[in-house]
Design a protein around this motif. Structure first.
Motif, PDB file in Angstrom:
ATOM      1  N   ASN A 162      14.554 -33.469 -28.067  1.00  0.00           N
ATOM      2  CA  ASN A 162      16.060 -33.787 -28.527  1.00  0.00           C
ATOM      3  C   ASN A 162      16.823 -34.256 -27.102  1.00  0.00           C
ATOM      4  OD1 ASN A 162      18.300 -33.401 -29.829  1.00  0.00           O
ATOM      5  ND2 ASN A 162      18.832 -31.434 -29.348  1.00  0.00           N
ATOM      6  N   GLY A 163      16.147 -35.200 -26.515  1.00  0.00           N
ATOM      7  CA  GLY A 163      16.520 -35.959 -25.349  1.00  0.00           C
ATOM      8  C   GLY A 163      16.111 -35.237 -24.018  1.00  0.00           C
ATOM      9  N   VAL A 164      15.985 -34.110 -23.842  1.00  0.00           N
ATOM     10  CA  VAL A 164      15.403 -33.341 -22.814  1.00  0.00           C
ATOM     11  C   VAL A 164      14.109 -33.820 -22.502  1.00  0.00           C
ATOM     12  CG1 VAL A 164      15.065 -30.894 -21.977  1.00  0.00           C
ATOM     13  CG2 VAL A 164      16.972 -31.324 -23.200  1.00  0.00           C
ATOM     14  N   LEU A 165      14.132 -34.299 -21.054  1.00  0.00           N
ATOM     15  CA  LEU A 165      12.794 -34.693 -20.521  1.00  0.00           C
ATOM     16  C   LEU A 165      11.735 -33.375 -20.349  1.00  0.00           C
ATOM     17  CD1 LEU A 165      11.071 -36.956 -19.570  1.00  0.00           C
ATOM     18  CD2 LEU A 165      11.859 -36.456 -17.252  1.00  0.00           C
ATOM     19  N   GLN A 218      18.249 -31.808 -14.850  1.00  0.00           N
ATOM     20  CA  GLN A 218      18.980 -31.129 -15.694  1.00  0.00           C
ATOM     21  C   GLN A 218      18.698 -29.655 -15.896  1.00  0.00           C
ATOM     22  OE1 GLN A 218      18.371 -32.393 -19.802  1.00  0.00           O
ATOM     23  NE2 GLN A 218      20.130 -31.305 -20.733  1.00  0.00           N
ATOM     24  N   ARG A 245      10.047 -36.582 -24.658  1.00  0.00           N
ATOM     25  CA  ARG A 245      11.273 -35.952 -24.561  1.00  0.00           C
ATOM     26  C   ARG A 245      11.270 -34.993 -26.015  1.00  0.00           C
ATOM     27  NH1 ARG A 245      14.971 -37.783 -21.132  1.00  0.00           N
ATOM     28  NH2 ARG A 245      14.207 -39.480 -19.878  1.00  0.00           N
ATOM     29  N   GLU A 300      14.516 -34.406 -14.331  1.00  0.00           N
ATOM     30  CA  GLU A 300      15.710 -35.369 -14.175  1.00  0.00           C
ATOM     31  C   GLU A 300      16.883 -34.657 -13.610  1.00  0.00           C
ATOM     32  OE1 GLU A 300      15.047 -38.881 -17.593  1.00  0.00           O
ATOM     33  OE2 GLU A 300      15.887 -36.835 -18.145  1.00  0.00           O
TER      34      GLU A 300
END
Lengths: 330, 289
Positions: free
Chosen positions: A212-215, B214, A210, B212
């Motif tokens: 900054n939290g984004v996969l 996003q 990840r 996911e």
């Protein structure tokens, strides 16, 4: 043709010189260069040692001061320039017009190369930079070999090309993907996909990476988990999951060497200031041998299997590509 | 600063000529004061030619709009430089330089120009240099913030007394990167050389999500854009304080009502899926509420 190798510390620099580099490029340990990573780069004392080592061995030292000065903070970039000039570096690699202007006015004799971060892709853009007395332009990894050839025949400025290493697929200096996800980009803080935003997470049998939290990607047990450089992740477009922008792969232009020599390319650059001394040593050795062979007789030039296997082994995802130099890649 | 002007940015997507013509007919009737025209993304896109843009430019100018001709961002061949030279012959209009080749050419010709958002201006020194070469307006790189703009203006004022207008990308999918590779062609497994102008099938881009779900990016040929719409409608007050022009960048003509939202004195609510991070000096994809 100059072989220009990367060094993130003195150890790597010595390996490069001892393995046959004609010149080494480094950065200072702050955000004035585009590889601003923790534990990497040179302080003032190390810079002096680097210059001494290169010059004792009659090799050249280039210093990248190639980020863009923030408003009201030009003094930091100025200080970096003064430091490098003071130790007698052979070339400064610069992208910011403020910095180029400063060097032209205050150190007109200092050799200056236009950094890849300036994104110069054509003859008129090269003309723009002539006002700063630059000697060389480093080309972004977006041009095909035909386009490089066309440029080489139309300009009297030296051209430097990326020959091997991690592949940046965007026009360098014109990519804000990193700041889009993290708030920090090569242009503003000197790093793409900065390490402080990276998180590895085991989820069942999958390892997730990840930023900054984004996969960015997830890997099964038999896959090699790569660093989450955001343009090299697997994403989903209309229910199809694939490397939507680029696979994790490295640029390798060994097979183009005779052509690059014929075009009179001034310098071939190895990417990887963030890589280990062992990487620097092995890549330098291969490229030294290859350039020497090509110079001897470019008609008879052939890539030795051992060179290729060494380079593949050192490559991201153990894959290599000719990148944009090869039109079909596009 | 005076009242914020609204500009319609160059259309970043490949639209059919008839659709683009209708779009500019609508823009003509809108309250936008300024209109940028021209292909800025890919030199291969030829559904509308320079002559078409010139016809629309003339109509828009007659309707009282300030017309700016925008140049290509990534120029890789001498043929593209020739196109740039052809564009620069239409001196009755202002030009937007999106590459330093255009800056160099317009400087040589002694013509005024706008510095587009893909040119690296990060400090007042650089802007002052461009001002001396003929820049009259600067569109800030999309990754920069209100605070950065303010600091840069202060530095500029200390260095240069030439007038400068400040323009901020305020609405639309953010242009984030340019590549040698066409990502739309890649999606279709087409080589870029045989792309068939496939990006025309995606007139508002191809949304790319994380595994996911996003939304991350919007693929538009060689350009990678934000996966969400950037929208500073709630930041109009701070925009007016530091900028002269708000650039709105449209992905279809039904969106043109946003011009009214930026022109009017009322503050229009930002849809929850729209983002504004860059203006507030946080990650672009994030929102400052």
């Amino acid at each position: 043709m100059e072989l220009l190798c990367p060094a993130g510390n003195l150890h790597s620099l010595k390996k490069a010189i001892n393995s046959g580099a004609d010149a080494v490029y480094i950065g200072l340990n702050d955000d004035t260069n585009a590889r601003h990573f923790a534990g990497l780069n040179f302080n003032e004392q190390q810079l002096r040692s680097a210059a001494e080592y290169c010059h004792q061995h009659h090799k050249k030292l280039h210093v990248a001061i190639n980020t863009f000065a923030h408003p009201n903070q030009f003094n930091r970039w100025q200080y970096a320039i003064e430091q490098a000039v003071a130790v007698g570096v052979d070339a400064l690699i610069v992208a910011d017009i403020a910095a180029l202007d400063f060097i032209a006015n205050h150190h007109p004799k200092q050799e200056v190369h236009v950094s890849v971060q300036a994104s110069v892709t054509n003859a008129l853009a090269i003309d723009f930079y002539k006002q700063f007395g630059v000697k060389r332009v480093v080309l972004p990894r977006v041009l095909s070999i035909q386009q490089v050839r066309q440029l080489a025949t139309t300009t009297d400025i030296e051209l430097e090309l990326f020959a091997f290493g991690s592949l940046c697929i965007m026009a360098e200096g014109r990519c804000y993907l990193s700041s889009y996800l993290t708030g920090e980009s090569p242009n503003t803080t000197g790093a793409c996909s900065p390490a402080k935003f990276v998180r590895w997470q085991q989820e069942g049998e999958r390892m997730q990476s990840r930023l900054n939290g984004v996969l960015i990607d997830q890997f099964s047990e038999h896959e090699q988990a790569g660093y989450p450089t955001l343009c090299k992740g697997r994403f989903v477009v209309n229910n199809e999951m694939y490397h939507a922008l680029e696979e994790p792969t490295s640029l390798n232009t060994l097979s183009l060497l005779p052509e690059l020599l014929a075009m009179n390319i001034a310098s071939v650059k190895i990417e990887g200031r963030q890589r280990s001394p062992a990487y620097v040593e092995q890549v330098t050795q291969v490229w030294r041998a290859a350039i020497d062979q090509a110079k001897k007789d470019s008609q008879l030039f052939s890539i030795e299997p051992q060179w290729q296997s060494t380079l593949s082994h050192l490559s991201e995802g153990q894959q290599t590509t000719l990148g944009a130099y090869h039109r079909k890649w596009k | 600063m005076s009242k914020l002007k609204v500009a319609v940015g160059p259309v970043l997507f490949l639209w059919q000529k008839t659709y683009l013509e209708q779009f500019y007919n609508k823009v003509m009737l809108s309250e936008a004061e300024c209109v940028y025209l021209g292909e800025t993304v890919c030199g291969k896109r030829r559904l509308s030619r320079l002559n078409d843009y010139l016809v629309w430019a003339e109509k828009l100018a007659k309707a009282g709009k300030e017309v700016v001709l925008s140049s290509l961002t990534l120029l890789e061949s001498s043929a593209q430089l020739q196109d740039l030279k052809r564009l620069s012959q239409h001196k009755q209009y202002l030009f937007e330089a999106n590459d330093l080749s255009a800056v160099q050419l317009l400087y040589q010709l002694g013509l005024p120009f706008v510095i587009g958002p893909a040119i690296n201006v990060y400090n007042g020194y650089t802007l002052a240099k461009f001002a001396k070469m003929g820049a009259v307006r600067w569109v800030m790189p999309v990754e920069l913030s209100k605070d950065w703009l303010l600091a840069l203006q202060q530095e500029y004022a200390q260095l240069c007394d030439l007038p400068m207008q400040y323009e901020v990308f305020s609405y639309g999918y953010l242009p984030l990167a340019y590549s040698a590779r066409c990502f739309t062609a890649r999606y279709y497994n087409l080589a870029k050389d045989q792309c068939e102008l496939i990006c025309q099938k995606h007139p508002s881009g191809l949304i790319t999500q994380s595994q996911e779900g996003q939304a991350l990016f919007n693929l538009n040929g060689i350009q990678t854009m934000s996966g969400h719409i950037y929208n500073l409608c709630e930041d109009k007050a701070s925009l007016s304080d530091v900028a002269d022009v708000a650039r709105l960048s449209f992905h279809n003509m039904d969106e043109l009502s946003w011009i009214e939202h930026f022109v009017s004195d009322e503050v229009y609510q930002r849809p929850s899926e729209h983002i504004n991070g860059f203006w507030h000096q946080i990650a672009g994809i994030q929102c400052q509420l």
